[in-house]
Design an enzyme around this catalytic site. Sequence first.
Site, PDB file in Angstrom:
ATOM      1  N   ARG A  17      -4.346   2.136   2.819  1.00 56.29           N
ATOM      2  CA  ARG A  17      -3.823   0.902   3.394  1.00 56.29           C
ATOM      3  C   ARG A  17      -3.267  -0.115   2.399  1.00 56.29           C
ATOM      4  O   ARG A  17      -2.857  -1.190   2.805  1.00 56.29           O
ATOM      5  CB  ARG A  17      -4.851   0.214   4.296  1.00 56.29           C
ATOM      6  CG  ARG A  17      -5.230   1.088   5.433  1.00 56.29           C
ATOM      7  CD  ARG A  17      -6.094   0.572   6.503  1.00 56.29           C
ATOM      8  NE  ARG A  17      -6.721  -0.699   6.425  1.00 56.29           N
ATOM      9  CZ  ARG A  17      -7.213  -1.313   7.489  1.00 56.29           C
ATOM     10  NH1 ARG A  17      -7.119  -0.754   8.659  1.00 56.29           N
ATOM     11  NH2 ARG A  17      -7.814  -2.462   7.362  1.00 56.29           N
ATOM     12  N   ASP A  18      -3.249   0.199   1.112  1.00 53.78           N
ATOM     13  CA  ASP A  18      -2.652  -0.745   0.165  1.00 53.78           C
ATOM     14  C   ASP A  18      -2.036   0.000  -1.018  1.00 53.78           C
ATOM     15  O   ASP A  18      -2.263  -0.337  -2.173  1.00 53.78           O
ATOM     16  CB  ASP A  18      -3.693  -1.760  -0.313  1.00 53.78           C
ATOM     17  CG  ASP A  18      -3.067  -3.023  -0.883  1.00 53.78           C
ATOM     18  OD1 ASP A  18      -1.871  -3.289  -0.588  1.00 53.78           O
ATOM     19  OD2 ASP A  18      -3.747  -3.752  -1.629  1.00 53.78           O
ATOM     20  N   ILE A  19      -1.225   0.999  -0.696  1.00 50.25           N
ATOM     21  CA  ILE A  19      -0.546   1.767  -1.747  1.00 50.25           C
ATOM     22  C   ILE A  19       0.558   0.883  -2.313  1.00 50.25           C
ATOM     23  O   ILE A  19       1.394   0.377  -1.569  1.00 50.25           O
ATOM     24  CB  ILE A  19       0.065   3.053  -1.166  1.00 50.25           C
ATOM     25  CG1 ILE A  19      -0.999   3.815  -0.443  1.00 50.25           C
ATOM     26  CG2 ILE A  19       0.830   3.807  -2.246  1.00 50.25           C
ATOM     27  CD1 ILE A  19      -1.375   5.125  -0.913  1.00 50.25           C
ATOM     28  N   ASN A  23      -1.787  -0.572  -7.687  1.00 47.95           N
ATOM     29  CA  ASN A  23      -2.972   0.232  -7.399  1.00 47.95           C
ATOM     30  C   ASN A  23      -2.836   1.669  -7.900  1.00 47.95           C
ATOM     31  O   ASN A  23      -3.510   2.574  -7.421  1.00 47.95           O
ATOM     32  CB  ASN A  23      -3.282   0.209  -5.901  1.00 47.95           C
ATOM     33  CG  ASN A  23      -3.846  -1.132  -5.476  1.00 47.95           C
ATOM     34  OD1 ASN A  23      -4.381  -1.878  -6.290  1.00 47.95           O
ATOM     35  ND2 ASN A  23      -3.710  -1.453  -4.208  1.00 47.95           N
TER      36      ASN A  23
END
Length: 165
Positions: A17-19, A23
């Site tokens: 959910r936060d590519i 990250n």
Amino acid sequence: MLKALYYCHNVVKVIHRDIKPDNIVINHNQEAVLIDFGVSFLQDQKNEDVLKTNIGTFIFYSPEMFSKTQEISGEASDLWALGITFYKLVTGRYPFEEAVSYYKLKESILEKDIDFDIIKHRDVKDLLRKMLQKDVTKRAKMGDILKSKWVTDNGRTKLDIELTE
């Protein structure tokens, strides 16, 4: 990154959910490593990857994340975000970086065409067009990505992943 997402989605059943580039780090073996699972989603026992809430960084939101009526597939949204990440790594810019507010960004993601002409490598361009397909039903799935010419070597996967799709 493809190995990491394949493992997340198909083995441990986690949606990141936060590519985004922030990250992704490079380890001591010069391999890309996906980090920061702080907003990840663990699929239930039915293996449903339908997200109930939007979490993540707006510029990586998939078009369906702005819809109030469309279900959000976690896998499809992760792959969209990975496509945005690849686009940034290949071109040096985000496809919608000119948007100056959340509402302009939403409008751009939903309505503006992505400029793929700045990508000169045909195989990269073809893959990113599929990964950044606004219609989620036409968007590339992991199996499509793993079979793309940019990722494969003469049709044989370079990754040590057994496809289950």
